[in-house]
Design a protein around this motif. Structure first.
Motif, PDB file in Angstrom:
ATOM      1  N   ARG A 157      -1.505  -7.178 -24.804  1.00 54.67           N
ATOM      2  CA  ARG A 157      -0.109  -7.570 -25.070  1.00 54.67           C
ATOM      3  C   ARG A 157      -0.071  -8.660 -26.139  1.00 54.67           C
ATOM      4  O   ARG A 157       0.714  -8.601 -27.086  1.00 54.67           O
ATOM      5  CB  ARG A 157       0.537  -8.050 -23.760  1.00 54.67           C
ATOM      6  N   THR A 158      -0.928  -9.674 -26.000  1.00 53.23           N
ATOM      7  CA  THR A 158      -0.971 -10.769 -26.980  1.00 53.23           C
ATOM      8  C   THR A 158      -1.344 -10.236 -28.358  1.00 53.23           C
ATOM      9  O   THR A 158      -0.757 -10.619 -29.375  1.00 53.23           O
ATOM     10  CB  THR A 158      -2.024 -11.821 -26.543  1.00 53.23           C
ATOM     11  N   ALA A 159      -2.338  -9.340 -28.394  1.00 51.62           N
ATOM     12  CA  ALA A 159      -2.788  -8.785 -29.674  1.00 51.62           C
ATOM     13  C   ALA A 159      -1.649  -8.029 -30.363  1.00 51.62           C
ATOM     14  O   ALA A 159      -1.444  -8.163 -31.575  1.00 51.62           O
ATOM     15  CB  ALA A 159      -3.984  -7.865 -29.449  1.00 51.62           C
ATOM     16  N   VAL A 160      -0.892  -7.249 -29.598  1.00 52.88           N
ATOM     17  CA  VAL A 160       0.223  -6.491 -30.186  1.00 52.88           C
ATOM     18  C   VAL A 160       1.279  -7.442 -30.728  1.00 52.88           C
ATOM     19  O   VAL A 160       1.807  -7.248 -31.829  1.00 52.88           O
ATOM     20  CB  VAL A 160       0.827  -5.518 -29.137  1.00 52.88           C
ATOM     21  N   GLU A 161       1.577  -8.495 -29.960  1.00 50.91           N
ATOM     22  CA  GLU A 161       2.583  -9.468 -30.435  1.00 50.91           C
ATOM     23  C   GLU A 161       2.157 -10.075 -31.776  1.00 50.91           C
ATOM     24  O   GLU A 161       2.960 -10.206 -32.701  1.00 50.91           O
ATOM     25  CB  GLU A 161       2.775 -10.578 -29.403  1.00 50.91           C
ATOM     26  N   LEU A 162       0.878 -10.441 -31.875  1.00 50.60           N
ATOM     27  CA  LEU A 162       0.394 -11.024 -33.133  1.00 50.60           C
ATOM     28  C   LEU A 162       0.377  -9.984 -34.250  1.00 50.60           C
ATOM     29  O   LEU A 162       0.738 -10.269 -35.390  1.00 50.60           O
ATOM     30  CB  LEU A 162      -1.015 -11.603 -32.942  1.00 50.60           C
TER      31      LEU A 162
END
Ligand code: SF4
Length: 294
Positions: free
Chosen positions: A213-218
């Motif tokens: 999830r964090t990777a997609v947001e970035l």
């Protein structure tokens, strides 16, 4: 150029294993450490072997430990702690029979749960469908467990892969612990909307959900993404979910592989890593990428 970093380094299972090894080492070193599927520059035990300064700064007791690559050489009185990948049951039984003192088994609880769930389902008569990749260690273990109980094991790699059909045998769906969480969710949605008679057990780990999830947001915010790829299944899943939202994702094993041309016209870059990549490596690469725009 602004450089964003994911505030995640080692995953929960790896951090737990290092923390518990360190605690025990400070109290009762020396002992040996080992686990299955080990090896390579990113492996957690290789970092202990290398006596990595940043690792020892956090976990000083690890410098007292020896890494064993071949546990068949261990015998009576040897003291052993297992790392986050643990060892299979047969190997542990063989160690016990030879008098090896197994002080602790620090297999990640999510991995242990997946193996336990697959075994229980297979014993109950279910064929197994697992969302993951065919060559992944956890999928291979699931297949082995299914084989041992005379069940079939199907690996579902993409959301639009066909679902196994019944032919009279019940089917249960699980997820490779480090699998692509978006694909897993999409497959579950398909099962629910088609009312396919497939039992679902959610076995992907919480680190996979939060890391992806964090990777997609970035990746959505950045023009370019650099993925520090440790070669594991978790990094593969991070790559897949980022590539869905950003077509400038580059996988590297070290900052030396980064090419300045990748950042042409970019205003924001994101640096992310697999589960075997510590936070200090992510920060080191981020600092390097910042120098490229100066
Ligand atoms: S990625 Fe998940 S399953 Fe694998 S060791 Fe880390 S927490 Fe455990």
């Amino acid at each position: 150029m602004e450089v964003l970093t994911a505030s995640v380094g080692f995953c929960l299972g790896i951090t737990r294993a290092y923390r518990e090894m360190n605690k025990r080492a400070l109290a009762e070193a020396p002992f040996a450490v080992a686990h299955q599927n080990a090896g390579g520059e990113f492996d957690t035990l290789t970092r202990i072997e290398r006596r990595e300064p940043a690792l020892l700064a956090d976990y000083p007791g690890l410098q007292e430990l020896s890494v064993v690559r071949d546990v068949s050489n261990l015998g009576e009185g040897d003291r052993l702690v297992l790392g986050f990948h643990g060892l299979n049951r047969q190997t542990k039984e063989s160690l016990a029979a030879r008098g090896v003192d197994l002080l602790d088994d620090l297999i990640c609880p999510f991995i242990e749960k997946l193996d336990r769930v697959v075994e229980r389902l297979a014993k109950e008569g279910f064929d197994i469908a697992i969302v993951g990749t065919k060559d992944n260690h956890h999928c291979r273990v699931a297949k082995k467990i299914a084989d041992e109980h005379g069940r079939r094991c199907y690996v579902i790699e993409r959301a639009d892969d066909g679902l196994p059909s019944e032919d009279g045998r019940p089917i249960a769906l699980v997820g490779q612990v480090t699998g692509n969480t978006e694909v897993f969710t999409e497959v579950i949605d398909r099962i629910r909307s088609s009312k396919a008679p497939i039992k679902v057990v959610k076995t992907m780990c919480s680190d996979s959900y939060s890391r992806q999830r964090t990777a997609v947001e970035l990746a959505q915010q950045a023009d370019v993404v650099i993925l520090l790829d440790d070669g594991g299944g978790a990094a593969q899943s991070v790559f897949e979910v980022c590539a869905r939202v950003n077509n400038r994702v580059h996988r590297v094993r070290s900052k030396e592989e980064i090419k300045p041309a990748w950042f042409e016209g970019a205003e924001k870059a994101a640096i992310i890593g697999g589960i075997l990549v510590p936070a200090w490596s992510v920060e080191d690469v981020a600092a390097y990428v910042r120098t490229l725009s100066n």
